[in-house]
Design an enzyme around this catalytic site. Structure first.
Site, short mmCIF file in Angstrom:
data_model
loop_
_atom_site.label_atom_id
_atom_site.label_comp_id
_atom_site.label_asym_id
_atom_site.label_seq_id
_atom_site.Cartn_x
_atom_site.Cartn_y
_atom_site.Cartn_z
N ASP A 25 15.23 29.82 -21.58
CA ASP A 25 16.26 30.67 -22.19
C ASP A 25 17.30 31.12 -21.16
O ASP A 25 16.97 31.31 -19.99
CB ASP A 25 15.56 31.90 -22.83
CG ASP A 25 16.48 32.61 -23.81
OD1 ASP A 25 17.44 31.99 -24.30
OD2 ASP A 25 16.23 33.80 -24.10
N HIS A 42 24.30 24.52 -21.64
CA HIS A 42 23.18 23.64 -22.01
C HIS A 42 23.13 22.41 -21.10
O HIS A 42 22.05 21.93 -20.76
CB HIS A 42 23.28 23.23 -23.48
CG HIS A 42 23.15 24.40 -24.42
ND1 HIS A 42 22.15 25.33 -24.30
CD2 HIS A 42 23.90 24.80 -25.48
CE1 HIS A 42 22.28 26.26 -25.24
NE2 HIS A 42 23.34 25.95 -25.97
N LEU A 136 2.34 12.61 -15.57
CA LEU A 136 2.63 13.84 -16.32
C LEU A 136 2.87 13.56 -17.81
O LEU A 136 3.55 12.60 -18.17
CB LEU A 136 3.91 14.48 -15.73
CG LEU A 136 4.46 15.71 -16.46
CD1 LEU A 136 3.61 16.94 -16.16
CD2 LEU A 136 5.91 15.96 -16.08
C1 IPE Z 1 14.17 30.43 -27.72
O1 IPE Z 1 15.37 30.95 -27.28
C2 IPE Z 1 14.34 29.00 -28.10
C3 IPE Z 1 14.51 28.06 -26.99
C4 IPE Z 1 14.52 28.35 -25.72
C5 IPE Z 1 14.67 26.67 -27.39
P1 IPE Z 1 16.34 31.73 -28.26
O2 IPE Z 1 17.50 32.15 -27.45
O3 IPE Z 1 16.61 30.93 -29.48
O4 IPE Z 1 15.44 32.98 -28.67
P2 IPE Z 1 15.87 34.40 -29.20
O5 IPE Z 1 16.91 34.19 -30.26
O6 IPE Z 1 16.41 35.18 -28.05
O7 IPE Z 1 14.60 35.01 -29.71
C1 IPE Z 2 18.30 28.63 -24.44
O1 IPE Z 2 19.45 29.22 -23.99
C2 IPE Z 2 18.50 27.24 -24.88
C3 IPE Z 2 18.37 27.01 -26.33
C4 IPE Z 2 18.04 27.89 -27.23
C5 IPE Z 2 18.66 25.68 -26.77
P1 IPE Z 2 20.34 30.08 -24.98
O2 IPE Z 2 21.36 29.20 -25.58
O3 IPE Z 2 19.48 30.82 -25.94
O4 IPE Z 2 21.02 31.08 -23.96
P2 IPE Z 2 21.27 32.64 -24.15
O5 IPE Z 2 19.94 33.25 -24.47
O6 IPE Z 2 22.25 32.79 -25.26
O7 IPE Z 2 21.80 33.08 -22.83
MG MG Z 3 18.59 32.64 -25.92
#
Ligand code: IPE
Ligand code: IPE
Ligand code: MG
Length: 248
Positions: A25, A42, A136
């Site tokens: 995240d 991303h 892995l």
């Molecule tokens: C969790 O992150 C999903 C992934 C890392 C793929 P999110 O950014 O979607 O989670 P929330 O919305 O903060 O719970």
């Molecule tokens: C996690 O990073 C990746 C995915 C959910 C695909 P985010 O896109 O949720 O990044 P933040 O949490 O908004 O910074």
């Molecule tokens: Mg996020």
């Protein structure tokens, strides 16, 4: 940045997690800080994935499960969803040769039927090509939801009972586990979540009942060998009691 769990390797060499699952995240916030688009974040996150896979191999981790797209992430703006799916396709097209080079066996878990046919065929092809690799196991959770996984398992169990393959009294934890996406994989020892949130966001649920949990504020694109080592060291300091008491 202080890493309070960093210790010498020798002391902790015995307790290395065999299966690590990561909630990657923070890509969006990482990009925002730089005045860039979320898609840019991303892409940077993908670089961190490649680095982490190498770290997992170096540290002799046996299974690495990565949460790349949750069943809830469809709720994001269309442009962002498209950029994530494109990145996934790009990775599959370009990295399969590296998976073989590093002897990695790729698995993808989640509701793959929601993806377009092209993406699905690249997923199945990559799984097929790397099936016999003995290094892995890289387990990618894509359009994955922990609740979805459990419900799918329930449906399969009900079906098996209805068709007489399974007796209702045989449904024990070990049997039910076999109906989940993670069937056949080692138990999850350690969950790492970057990006500062301390929640599971519908990642593995059943599977992490007794996992150790490591949270860091570091945003996913900044994940590196020091945080990885810190997480492993943290795991090493945990006394895994599984409900028992440990006698001195
Ligand atoms: C969790 O992150 C999903 C992934 C890392 C793929 P999110 O950014 O979607 O989670 P929330 O919305 O903060 O719970
Ligand atoms: C996690 O990073 C990746 C995915 C959910 C695909 P985010 O896109 O949720 O990044 P933040 O949490 O908004 O910074
Ligand atoms: Mg996020």
């Amino acid at each position: 940045m202080s890493h309070k769990y960093i210790q010498t390797n020798e002391k902790f060499s015995k307790k290395i997690p065999r299966h690590i699952a990561i909630i990657m995240d923070g890509n969006g916030r990482w990009a925002k800080k730089r005045g860039e688009t979320r898609a840019f974040g991303h892409k940077a996150g993908f670089k961190a994935v490649k680095k982490t896979v190498k770290l997992a191999i170096q540290n002799k981790i046996e299974v690495l499960t990565l949460y790349t797209f949750s069943s809830e992430n469809w709720k994001r703006p269309k442009l962002e969803v498209v950029s994530l799916l494109k990145l996934f396709l790009f990775a599959l097209k370009n990295e399969v040769k590296n998976l073989n080079k590093y002897n990695i066996c790729l698995k993808v878990i989640g509701n793959l039927t929601a993806f377009n046919k092209e993406l699905q065929s690249y997923i199945y092809n990559a799984e097929k090509i790397t099936l016999n690799n003995s290094g892995l196991i890289l387990n990618i959770a894509a359009n994955y939801g922990g609740k979805w996984d459990i419900l799918e398992g329930v449906k399969k169990v009900v079906n098996a009972v209805q068709n007489g393959y399974l007796d209702i009294n045989q449904i024990k934890e070990t049997i039910f586990s076999q109906y989940l996406c993670t069937n056949g994989l080692l138990p999850v020892d350690l969950v790492i979540r970057t990006g500062g949130e301390k929640r599971i966001s519908n990642f593995l649920l059943w599977q992490i009942a007794y996992s150790e949990l490591y949270f860091t504020d570091v945003l996913w694109p900044d994940f590196n060998e020091f945080i990885f080592q810190d997480a492993i060291n943290y795991f090493s300091t945990r006394e895994r009691r599984f409900g028992k008491i440990i006698k001195d």
